[in-house]
Design an enzyme around this catalytic site. Structure first.
Site, short mmCIF file in Angstrom:
data_model
loop_
_atom_site.label_atom_id
_atom_site.label_comp_id
_atom_site.label_asym_id
_atom_site.label_seq_id
_atom_site.Cartn_x
_atom_site.Cartn_y
_atom_site.Cartn_z
N HIS A 41 -0.17 1.00 -7.82
CA HIS A 41 -0.20 1.65 -6.51
C HIS A 41 -1.70 2.35 -6.20
O HIS A 41 -1.98 2.46 -5.37
CB HIS A 41 0.79 2.64 -6.16
CG HIS A 41 1.21 2.28 -4.84
ND1 HIS A 41 0.32 2.28 -3.67
CD2 HIS A 41 2.54 2.80 -4.18
CE1 HIS A 41 0.81 2.28 -2.36
NE2 HIS A 41 2.14 2.43 -2.64
N ASP A 76 -1.32 -2.24 -2.48
CA ASP A 76 -0.56 -1.49 -1.47
C ASP A 76 0.64 -2.58 -1.02
O ASP A 76 0.66 -3.84 -1.53
CB ASP A 76 -1.34 -0.88 -0.16
CG ASP A 76 -2.10 -2.21 0.41
OD1 ASP A 76 -2.94 -1.82 1.03
OD2 ASP A 76 -1.64 -3.41 0.37
#
Lengths: 489, 281
Positions: free
Chosen positions: A459, A463
């Site tokens: 992450h 995204d």
């Protein structure tokens, strides 16, 4: 993390890895420093159209496991690393001296620092630049730790052997990562250049006729081994770290789980044939982790520091199954593994395929996939599978991957939560194709082969939207493979 | 497969860049950029630079090494380069040969100063067979006991650069800008510049030397002409560290305005006009 229990066919197989993974609760304590350390390739910022940009690489430069393979190769070459001479490494702070930088060089001028007090440094990270005679030389750190005190300023003349800086070393120094990986490489990749403990520039005084470095002598002390009893396998009979470890392991069972929080180096000696006065019939047996298992512990511990997110979707594989059947009819090469259900993505470069072998989990990758035909990919996959089973993968086969595919479905399970194979930023776990009823556009029920995929992503790099778009495009090609013809060059 | 292809099979690739008359500052910027941002091997041959320029090592102190009054008076540019080593004055008669390599490029070679220096001397040794008594003395290339090539290096975590300036020819008067350095090789034995060095042109032509070098390099590498793209700077973040010293750094007193002294701005303008910032052609 959603995980399911899998039917375990073999102990220490891929399924055991999943169980280990699902029980891992180590929080990403170093996520922030890891993020600070990793440099991200700027190309990944492209938000859309990864298929339009075949050159896109999703890869983080936080190169720990990858460079851990290259460390073994690198270790046979000389490094200008600092070598600690601490008497007692376990209080944490070590004096790090300027190591020998060449024959006859007694001192160097410090030119500049690359690190400052309080900064976390990685193994082999450049610490400073010095000048000796005609050369400017980068001095790299032998250990991972934190700089506690810098003892010189640029312009100072530092004698060889004089302390450059003080460091708080993170892990126990002597069961250092290089020696673990060294063992792995040595045991499993015999065609790689022979590992050597240190270069000729580092001092190797003899102790009672046995040549070894101070680090190795300390290691022998820790294991309670008389170094003179150890047969050295290094150059000119030099005793190396692995000689000590091999000597200590012979006859005794050592506990060496590097994932353990216990910093003690004292190998626990467990005698399997112990008979107890209390009449216990079953004894715990401690098995030393070697080879791929050891590498896996390391890789998974590292992966636990990465903030993962998981994206799950279902893909209708009816068309793909048909296509595969027609390929198989057209091509009767017996070498192709009929159980393989991997899908190749255009736009990715070196795609890793997780393989469960009798020796453990390994992830070789197929290079330059975007330039290969499906047939060539299948042949290369078969070649890698054979090598993996025979435990003959080269270090190049297992490095420089850009994404990993894990076909856990080949063993069982609907889907799993895969952990990223660092330094990659994404991993795709592919579940078993299940035949389930589905509705078509007219509202009729038809049987559909449904495969569940779970894309684990870093992450910090990716995204949700990017991964979702990627998955949608990928899904489209699987559900409508004729579209591949449209885009094939 | 031809014989040459068979020979090349298995040899690492080196990009061979032939230049002529490139300003030395531009060459140093290129070298440092290739060292720090490229992952390929490079051999750069620059056959002569432009106007006479003094090039000091990374920690050279102008006051100790140069006759700074004469340097300032005659507006000789002084560059501090990114590698170690001593001071030279270079001009059209200097031939520069640089190796920028990955540390595993040459099998068995360990990236310490001495081994790299020794390996480089093997390259040039071949060229002098039957011509002169070539050897590596301490850190210099000599014929007999006269120096004709000076070396400097920079060794990073995974790569190294070894570059040499060869005195194919030189102006005696230029040597007057350099002081006798405090650290000298033993074999120099208190000789002044002119007694210490020699001219390569007395032994062979420029083309024989350069061609001979390329043949010698071909024993270790597969030579390749580089793409222009390889040499462009894709990353605007890299800042080379070699630079021209200001007049203040050369010891000029800022408060004094001597009659006839050229001001800093026009000094920099005068010397920077010969250091174009255009990309390598």
């Amino acid at each position: 993390m959603i995980c399911r229990k899998f039917h375990q066919k073999n102990p220490r197989s891929l399924s055991q890895w999943w169980r280990f993974v699902s029980s891992a609760t180590v929080p990403p304590s170093r996520a922030s420093s890891a993020a600070a350390d990793s440099e991200l390739v700027s190309v990944f910022r492209a938000q859309d159209g990864i298929f339009k940009k075949p050159g896109t690489l999703f890869s983080s430069k936080n190169r720990c496991p990858e460079s851990s393979w290259s460390i073994a190769i690198g270790i046979s070459r000389c490094r200008f690393t600092t070598q600690t001479m601490a008497d007692d490494p376990f209080n944490g702070v070590v004096d790090v001296p300027l190591a020998q930088t060449g024959e006859g060089i007694a001192e160097c001028e410090l030119l500049k620092w690359f690190v400052q007090e309080g900064e976390q440094v990685e193994e082999f990270q450049p610490l400073c630049e010095v000048q000796s005679d005609k050369a400017t030389i980068e001095i790299t750190s032998r250990y991972k730790g934190r700089v506690s005190k810098v003892l010189h300023v640029p312009g100072d003349i530092v004698k060889v052997g004089e302390t450059l800086l003080k460091m708080v070393v993170d892990e126990d120094i002597f069961s250092s990562q290089p020696s673990e990986i060294l063992e792995v490489i040595k045991a499993h990749v015999p065609d790689v250049s022979k590992p050597e403990d240190a270069g000729p520039g580092l001092s190797k005084p003899k102790v009672g006729g046995v040549m070894s470095t101070p680090a190795v002598r300390n290691l022998a002390k820790q294991y309670g081994v008389n170094i003179e009893d150890v047969r050295g396998t290094g150059e000119e009979g030099r005793v190396l770290k692995e000689d000590i470890l091999a000597y200590a392991a012979r006859g005794d069972v050592l506990s060496e789980t590097s994932a353990s929080a216990d910093q003690s180096l004292e190998g626990e000696q467990i005698f399997p044939s112990i008979s107890s006065t209390y009449g216990w019939e079953y004894e715990d047996q401690t098995i030393p982790l070697r080879g791929f298992q050891r590498a896996m512990v390391k890789a998974m511990t590292l992966a636990a520091k990465i903030p993962h997110f998981h994206y799950v979707d279902e893909i209708n594989c009816n068309a793909l199954v048909e296509l595969k059947t027609s390929f198989q009819r057209a091509n009767s090469d017996a070498g192709i593994n009929e159980d393989s259900q991997e899908v190749t993505l255009k736009g990715s470069h070196n795609i890793g395929i997780a393989m469960a072998t009798p020796h453990g989990l390994v992830v070789p990758n197929i290079k330059k996939v975007q330039s290969l035909s499906i047939f060539e990919i299948t042949k290369e996959l078969a070649r890698l599978q054979e090598l993996a089973l025979a435990n003959k993968l080269s270090s190049d086969d297992i490095s420089r991957g850009t994404i990993t595919l894990s076909n856990i479905g080949a063993i069982g399970g609907k889907f799993g939560s895969p952990l990223i194979n660092a330094p990659e930023v994404s991993i795709i776990a592919i579940g078993r194709i299940q035949k389930v009823p589905q509705y078509d556009e007219d509202g009729n029920v038809y049987p559909a082969s449904i495969m569940t995929v779970n894309i684990g992503s870093d992450h910090r790099v990716l995204d949700g939207a990017t991964v979702a778009k990627f998955c949608n495009e990928w899904k489209q090609f699987i559900e409508k493979p004729e579209l591949l013809m449209l885009h094939t060059r | 497969m031809t014989a040459s292809q068979a020979r090349n099979a298995g040899l690492p690739i080196i990009n061979l860049l032939r230049l002529k008359g490139m300003p030395i500052l531009q060459q140093l910027h290129l070298e440092e950029r290739l060292l720090r941002t490229s992952s390929e091997n490079w051999c750069i041959i620059n056959d002569g630079t432009t106007r006479p320029t003094i090039v000091m090592g990374v920690s050279g102190k102008a006051k100790e090494l140069l006759e700074t009054d004469a340097v300032l008076r005659d507006e000789i540019p002084v560059i501090r380069r990114f590698t170690g080593g001593g001071t030279v004055i270079v001009d059209q008669g200097t031939i520069f040969i640089t190796f920028i390599c990955n540390k595993d490029a040459i099998s068995g070679l360990q990236s310490y100063p001495r081994p790299i220096m020794s390996w480089s001397s093997l390259i040039y040794k071949n060229i002098f067979q039957g011509i002169g008594e070539f050897s590596l003395r301490e850190n210099d290339y000599v014929i007999g006991n006269h120096k004709f090539g000076g070396n400097a290096q920079s060794i990073t975590k995974n790569r190294w650069v070894h570059h040499t300036s060869f005195l194919w020819d030189y102006e005696v008067s230029n040597m007057g800008y350099l002081k006798m350095p405090t650290r000298v090789p033993e074999y120099r034995q208190a000789r002044n510049h002119v007694e210490f060095i020699c001219r390569l042109k007395e032994y062979m032509s420029r083309s024989v030397f350069i061609d001979g070098t390329m043949d010698a390099v071909a024993a270790y590498f597969a030579l390749r002409s580089p793409d222009v793209d390889d040499m462009q700077n894709p990353s605007s973040q890299f800042e080379p560290s070699s630079r021209i010293l200001t007049r203040q750094e050369l010891g000029e007193e800022a408060s004094m305005e001597l009659v006839g002294t050229v001001s800093q701005t026009s000094y920099m303008a005068a010397i920077s006009s010969t250091f174009p910032t255009s990309k390598v052609a």
